[in-house]
Scaffold this active site. Structure first.
Site, PDB file in Angstrom:
ATOM      1  N   ASN A 116       0.825  -1.209   0.000  1.00  0.00           N
ATOM      2  CA  ASN A 116       0.000   0.000   0.000  1.00  0.00           C
ATOM      3  C   ASN A 116       0.860   1.260   0.000  1.00  0.00           C
ATOM      4  O   ASN A 116       1.958   1.290   0.573  1.00  0.00           O
ATOM      5  CB  ASN A 116      -1.034   0.003   1.136  1.00  0.00           C
ATOM      6  CG  ASN A 116      -0.465  -0.266   2.514  1.00  0.00           C
ATOM      7  OD1 ASN A 116       0.557  -0.919   2.660  1.00  0.00           O
ATOM      8  ND2 ASN A 116      -1.146   0.238   3.524  1.00  0.00           N
TER       9      ASN A 116
ATOM     10  N   CYS B 250      -4.181   0.796  -2.472  1.00  0.00           N
ATOM     11  CA  CYS B 250      -4.092  -0.492  -1.789  1.00  0.00           C
ATOM     12  C   CYS B 250      -3.026  -1.378  -2.426  1.00  0.00           C
ATOM     13  O   CYS B 250      -2.726  -1.261  -3.625  1.00  0.00           O
ATOM     14  CB  CYS B 250      -5.427  -1.221  -1.852  1.00  0.00           C
ATOM     15  SG  CYS B 250      -6.700  -0.533  -0.793  1.00  0.00           S
TER      16      CYS B 250
ATOM     17  N   GLU C 284      -3.090  -4.555  -3.242  1.00  0.00           N
ATOM     18  CA  GLU C 284      -3.564  -5.426  -4.324  1.00  0.00           C
ATOM     19  C   GLU C 284      -3.645  -4.650  -5.635  1.00  0.00           C
ATOM     20  O   GLU C 284      -3.309  -5.156  -6.705  1.00  0.00           O
ATOM     21  CB  GLU C 284      -4.949  -5.995  -3.998  1.00  0.00           C
ATOM     22  CG  GLU C 284      -5.026  -6.794  -2.708  1.00  0.00           C
ATOM     23  CD  GLU C 284      -5.403  -5.926  -1.509  1.00  0.00           C
ATOM     24  OE1 GLU C 284      -4.868  -4.808  -1.365  1.00  0.00           O
ATOM     25  OE2 GLU C 284      -6.232  -6.388  -0.714  1.00  0.00           O
TER      26      GLU C 284
ATOM     27  N   CYS D   2     -10.152  -5.340   0.259  1.00  0.00           N
ATOM     28  CA  CYS D   2     -11.287  -4.423   0.372  1.00  0.00           C
ATOM     29  C   CYS D   2     -12.167  -4.549  -0.874  1.00  0.00           C
ATOM     30  O   CYS D   2     -11.795  -5.186  -1.872  1.00  0.00           O
ATOM     31  CB  CYS D   2     -10.807  -2.986   0.557  1.00  0.00           C
ATOM     32  SG  CYS D   2     -10.233  -2.190  -0.969  1.00  0.00           S
TER      33      CYS D   2
ATOM     34  N   CYS E 108     -10.625  -3.400  -4.179  1.00  0.00           N
ATOM     35  CA  CYS E 108      -9.597  -4.334  -4.668  1.00  0.00           C
ATOM     36  C   CYS E 108     -10.226  -5.594  -5.253  1.00  0.00           C
ATOM     37  O   CYS E 108      -9.697  -6.162  -6.218  1.00  0.00           O
ATOM     38  CB  CYS E 108      -8.627  -4.691  -3.548  1.00  0.00           C
ATOM     39  SG  CYS E 108      -7.524  -3.334  -3.155  1.00  0.00           S
TER      40      CYS E 108
END
Ligand code: THU
Length: 145
Positions: free
Chosen positions: A42, A53, A55, A92, A95
């Protein structure tokens, strides 16, 4: 590559999290179909809402290498920096949608391995379980492959 190695790669990536505001480090490792791994962490911003983020960073990096269709699995880890970090972290909502782009383009239901920054606990999910009835490229007429 086995899931534990993918989690280890995500943990190595999380070391480079730029998260001075939340103090919550996240690492992601994306496995590609040739066995190579692309990682991300992140990246927070002083303008908090601009934070990225882990990902998303990893998927964007795979895409920049022309490999968005080649993603076969992802490992995600996270936890409070310098804290007890054994609880698995799941992607999240945003993501999940970003991961779905790679999943649908590649025609795969991606395994998503989740763990903490430390510890043995690991969960295995499928993206279709984390993001059921997803909207994706197919809805806009973009075919897989
Ligand atoms: N974060 C991620 O990197 N991935 C997720 O799936 C959840 C949240 C980051 C964003 C922010 O830098 C920190 O974790 C706390 O929300």
């Amino acid at each position: 590559m086995n899931p534990h190695d993918l989690i280890a790669a995500a943990r190595a990536a999380a070391v480079h999290a730029h998260a001075p505001y939340s103090r919550f480090a996240v690492g992601a490792a994306v496995l590609l179909n040739d066995g190579s791994v692309v990682t991300g962490a992140n990246v927070e911003n002083a303008s908090y809402g601009l934070s990225l983020c882990a990902e998303t960073v990893a998927i964007a990096t795979a895409s920049a290498q022309g490999r968005l269709r080649d993603v076969v699995a992802i490992g995600v880890v996270g936890g409070v920096m310098d804290g007890a970090g054994d609880m698995p972290v799941r992607p999240c909502g945003r993501c999940r949608q970003v991961l779905n782009e790679a999943a649908q383009l590649g025609g795969r239901d991606l395994p998503v391995y989740c763990a903490g920054l430390t510890g043995e606990a690991m969960e295995e999910h499928r993206l279709s379980e984390l993001l059921p009835h997803a909207f994706g490229p197919a809805d806009l007429g973009i075919a897989a492959g």
